[in-house]
Design a protein around this motif. Structure first.
Motif, short mmCIF file in Angstrom:
data_model
loop_
_atom_site.label_atom_id
_atom_site.label_comp_id
_atom_site.label_asym_id
_atom_site.label_seq_id
_atom_site.Cartn_x
_atom_site.Cartn_y
_atom_site.Cartn_z
N GLU A 150 0.86 -1.19 0.00
CA GLU A 150 0.00 0.00 0.00
C GLU A 150 0.89 1.23 0.00
O GLU A 150 1.95 1.24 0.62
N GLY A 151 0.45 2.26 -0.70
CA GLY A 151 1.26 3.47 -0.83
C GLY A 151 2.12 3.41 -2.09
O GLY A 151 2.54 4.42 -2.62
N PHE A 152 2.42 2.19 -2.56
CA PHE A 152 3.23 2.00 -3.77
C PHE A 152 2.50 1.07 -4.73
O PHE A 152 3.13 0.41 -5.55
N ALA A 153 1.18 1.00 -4.59
CA ALA A 153 0.42 -0.01 -5.33
C ALA A 153 0.60 0.13 -6.84
O ALA A 153 0.73 -0.86 -7.55
N VAL A 154 0.62 1.39 -7.33
CA VAL A 154 0.73 1.59 -8.78
C VAL A 154 2.12 1.15 -9.24
O VAL A 154 2.27 0.38 -10.19
N HIS A 155 3.13 1.61 -8.53
CA HIS A 155 4.50 1.22 -8.87
C HIS A 155 4.63 -0.30 -8.85
O HIS A 155 5.16 -0.92 -9.77
N ASP A 156 4.12 -0.91 -7.79
CA ASP A 156 4.30 -2.36 -7.64
C ASP A 156 3.49 -3.16 -8.66
O ASP A 156 3.91 -4.24 -9.07
N PHE A 157 2.34 -2.60 -9.08
CA PHE A 157 1.57 -3.30 -10.11
C PHE A 157 2.39 -3.40 -11.40
O PHE A 157 2.45 -4.45 -12.03
N PHE A 158 3.02 -2.29 -11.77
CA PHE A 158 3.75 -2.29 -13.04
C PHE A 158 5.16 -2.89 -12.94
O PHE A 158 5.75 -3.25 -13.94
N ASN A 159 5.67 -2.99 -11.71
CA ASN A 159 7.04 -3.51 -11.53
C ASN A 159 7.09 -4.58 -10.44
O ASN A 159 7.79 -4.42 -9.45
N PRO A 160 6.34 -5.67 -10.60
CA PRO A 160 6.36 -6.67 -9.52
C PRO A 160 7.72 -7.38 -9.46
O PRO A 160 8.33 -7.63 -10.51
N ASP A 161 8.18 -7.68 -8.23
CA ASP A 161 9.41 -8.47 -8.09
C ASP A 161 9.22 -9.83 -8.74
O ASP A 161 10.10 -10.38 -9.36
N ARG A 162 8.03 -10.37 -8.51
CA ARG A 162 7.68 -11.67 -9.07
C ARG A 162 6.16 -11.79 -9.08
O ARG A 162 5.47 -11.15 -8.28
N VAL A 163 5.70 -12.65 -10.01
CA VAL A 163 4.27 -13.01 -10.02
C VAL A 163 4.24 -14.49 -9.67
O VAL A 163 4.98 -15.28 -10.25
N VAL A 164 3.43 -14.83 -8.67
CA VAL A 164 3.32 -16.25 -8.30
C VAL A 164 1.95 -16.75 -8.75
O VAL A 164 0.93 -16.12 -8.46
N ILE A 165 1.97 -17.84 -9.48
CA ILE A 165 0.71 -18.43 -9.94
C ILE A 165 0.65 -19.88 -9.45
O ILE A 165 1.53 -20.68 -9.77
N GLY A 166 -0.38 -20.17 -8.69
CA GLY A 166 -0.56 -21.53 -8.20
C GLY A 166 -1.66 -22.21 -8.99
O GLY A 166 -2.81 -21.80 -8.93
N ALA A 167 -1.26 -23.22 -9.76
CA ALA A 167 -2.25 -23.89 -10.61
C ALA A 167 -1.98 -25.38 -10.56
O ALA A 167 -0.82 -25.81 -10.58
N ASN A 168 -3.05 -26.15 -10.47
CA ASN A 168 -2.84 -27.59 -10.38
C ASN A 168 -2.80 -28.29 -11.74
O ASN A 168 -2.60 -29.49 -11.80
N ASN A 169 -3.03 -27.53 -12.80
CA ASN A 169 -2.79 -28.09 -14.14
C ASN A 169 -2.34 -26.95 -15.06
O ASN A 169 -2.37 -25.78 -14.66
N GLY A 170 -1.92 -27.29 -16.27
CA GLY A 170 -1.30 -26.29 -17.15
C GLY A 170 -2.28 -25.52 -18.03
O GLY A 170 -1.89 -24.63 -18.77
N ARG A 171 -3.58 -25.82 -17.91
CA ARG A 171 -4.52 -25.26 -18.88
C ARG A 171 -4.67 -23.74 -18.75
O ARG A 171 -4.84 -23.03 -19.75
N ALA A 172 -4.60 -23.26 -17.52
CA ALA A 172 -4.80 -21.82 -17.29
C ALA A 172 -3.61 -20.99 -17.77
O ALA A 172 -3.70 -19.78 -17.94
N ARG A 173 -2.50 -21.66 -18.01
CA ARG A 173 -1.23 -20.97 -18.26
C ARG A 173 -1.29 -20.06 -19.48
O ARG A 173 -0.70 -18.98 -19.50
N LYS A 174 -2.00 -20.52 -20.52
CA LYS A 174 -2.09 -19.74 -21.75
C LYS A 174 -2.70 -18.37 -21.47
O LYS A 174 -2.20 -17.34 -21.94
N ILE A 175 -3.75 -18.36 -20.67
CA ILE A 175 -4.43 -17.09 -20.37
C ILE A 175 -3.58 -16.24 -19.44
O ILE A 175 -3.44 -15.03 -19.64
N VAL A 176 -2.95 -16.87 -18.46
CA VAL A 176 -2.09 -16.11 -17.53
C VAL A 176 -0.93 -15.50 -18.31
O VAL A 176 -0.60 -14.31 -18.14
N ASP A 177 -0.30 -16.29 -19.17
CA ASP A 177 0.82 -15.77 -19.97
C ASP A 177 0.37 -14.60 -20.84
O ASP A 177 1.05 -13.58 -20.93
#
Ligand code: NAD
Length: 430
Positions: free
Chosen positions: A155-182
């Motif tokens: 909070e306070g840096f939400a805009v900066h952090d949205f555009f410059n995340p250190d990392r994005v973590v995606i938890g998915a139990n199969n690979g099907r969602a990956r196309k949309i996330v990518d």
């Protein structure tokens, strides 16, 4: 890409605005009619640096829409992002999942075509399994994958952090969602690093990260206590520690304890999860206990400094849980002020952005001032409780105080300058 965001709070709104700015069509949904009415009318509902301009631009060009009708957003969306609150249960402190369950049940009704449903809210391990099952029960024909997409913005840096995340973590139990996330993250100018994990691991990464940061803050606060006893300076110690790349300089600022809507809630929720699993998380437990006590210790520091002063008035600088936000949830400043009120002290406070949110909690039990000079006028002690950048430019010479005491819990003022200007200066760890 068509995106639906459910919940337009401190996470949902910056996320919706950010994805709209990246060229997507975003529909933001919230239950609260007044919030949506304000957003539709072009009035932003929370303060985040740089957010208002992007919000206006994307609302005006039609990339960003607001509605209370969830179906309007969900039925066309390729990805539905759930960003509703997961507040602590008042007694057990476990995360309250009622908003997630309600949102998932509503989403189930409106899914059409293959859709990725992403939980961005911070949720207990296994919550994704429950939400998936709930959607399947409500709508057996629905074609969807449910993923965990924890949020790490500050909070306070939400805009900066949205555009410059250190990392994005995606938890998915199969690979099907990956196309949309990518495809979603392909819209970034520079695609962030995406770590794919199992859904449960992603859920735990969020809690483990927040608890680690909370522990780091508590650790430096304990080191500050030690510095005071052994004649060392915690700012020198923290700098020396932080130069070690294994440790890192961030989250080594001593202060009145961690607060906000995340660290206290998430450390408690993690402790609850560990207890259920019969695992001893003693380090997180120590931080929770110590951080609770810290605010009382800071109130003691302020009352001790006022010993002998008749009918003292305390000028408070800062009510938000940290600088750069109007959020006062679990704010150490509010907790310290509440403790001082219990002790019968009169308080006049200033905060650059959080006065309205503080009024909702403290009401007229304290007075509010337009600026620091107004708060300090005829006061006996200036207590700095939030680290707003602009407090650093306050001219101590121009404060018209009755008794010149500063209790600076955020290292906003220079001790030597304050002393040279005739103040008694009480800080932390030096
Ligand atoms: P918030 O309370 O500011 O916003 C939540 C919003 O969701 C509210 O506006 C509420 O009206 C809305 N809502 C609830 N149920 C709804 C429903 N069924 N349909 C539509 N809208 C609904 O919360 P927040 O601070 O944005 O946090 C959201 C989640 O993100 C929490 O789980 C939190 O732990 C997590 N998180 C927060 C931060 C942060 O900095 N605030 C950072 C990372 C993660």
């Amino acid at each position: 890409m068509n995106i639906c965001i459910i919940g337009t709070g401190y996470v949902g709104l910056p996320t919706g605005v950010g994805f709209a700015e990246l060229g997507n069509k975003v529909t933001c949904v919230d239950l609260i009619e007044e919030k949506i009415a304000a957003l539709k009318a072009g009035r932003i509902t929370l303060f985040e640096d740089g957010l208002e301009e992007l919000f206006r631009k994307n609302a005006e060009n039609g990339s960003l829409r607001f509605t209370t009708r969830l179906g309007e957003g969900v039925s066309n969306a390729e990805i539905v992002i759930i960003a509703v609150g997961t507040p602590p249960h008042p007694e057990t402190k476990e995360a309250d999942m009622r908003y997630i369950s309600a949102a998932a049940a509503q989403v189930a009704e409106h899914l059409s075509g293959y859709t990725v449903v992403a939980i961005k809210s911070t949720v207990p391990i296994g919550a994704g399994d429950d939400a998936e099952q709930l959607i399947r029960e409500k709508n057996p024909a629905a074609d969807f994958d449910l993923i965990s997409m924890p949020e790490f913005l500050r909070e306070g840096f939400a805009v900066h952090d949205f555009f410059n995340p250190d990392r994005v973590v995606i938890g998915a139990n199969n690979g099907r969602a990956r196309k949309i996330v990518d495809a979603l993250y392909d819209t970034y100018k520079q695609k962030p690093q995406i770590l794919y994990t199992s859904r449960r691991s992603a859920e735990l990464i969020k809690y483990a990260s927040n608890a680690f940061l909370a522990v780091k803050i508590h650790y430096i606060n304990e080191i500050a206590n030690l510095c005071e006893k052994v004649g060392a300076n915690v700012y020198e110690v923290a700098r020396g520690m932080g130069l070690d790349s294994r440790i890192g300089a961030k989250f080594l600022s001593p202060g009145p304890g961690y607060g906000g809507s995340c660290f206290p809630k998430d450390t408690n929720a993690l402790a609850f999860i560990a207890k259920q699993a019969n695992v001893d998380l003693s380090i997180a437990q120590a931080a929770i206990k110590g951080n609770g006590e810290r605010k009382i210790e800071m109130a003691n520091r302020i009352t001790a400094a006022l010993k002998g002063v008749k009918d003292p008035v305390v000028a408070v600088l800062g009510l938000a849980f940290k600088g750069g936000t109007d959020d006062v949830r679990e704010s150490p400043a509010i907790e310290i002020v509440s403790e001082l009120l219990k002790r019968g002290l009169r308080i006049r406070a200033h905060d650059p952005e959080a006065i309205n949110s503080a009024k909702a909690v403290l009401g007229d039990r304290i007075e509010y001032a337009q600026d620091a000079y107004g708060a300090a006028k005829e006061a006996d002690l200036l207590a700095v409780l939030t680290e707003w950048e602009e407090f650093k430019s306050i001219s101590l010479k121009e404060l018209r105080m009755r008794t010149k005491i500063i209790v600076d819990l955020r290292k906003v003022f220079d001790k030597q300058i304050a002393i040279a200007d005739g103040f008694t200066y009480i800080g932390i760890g030096e």
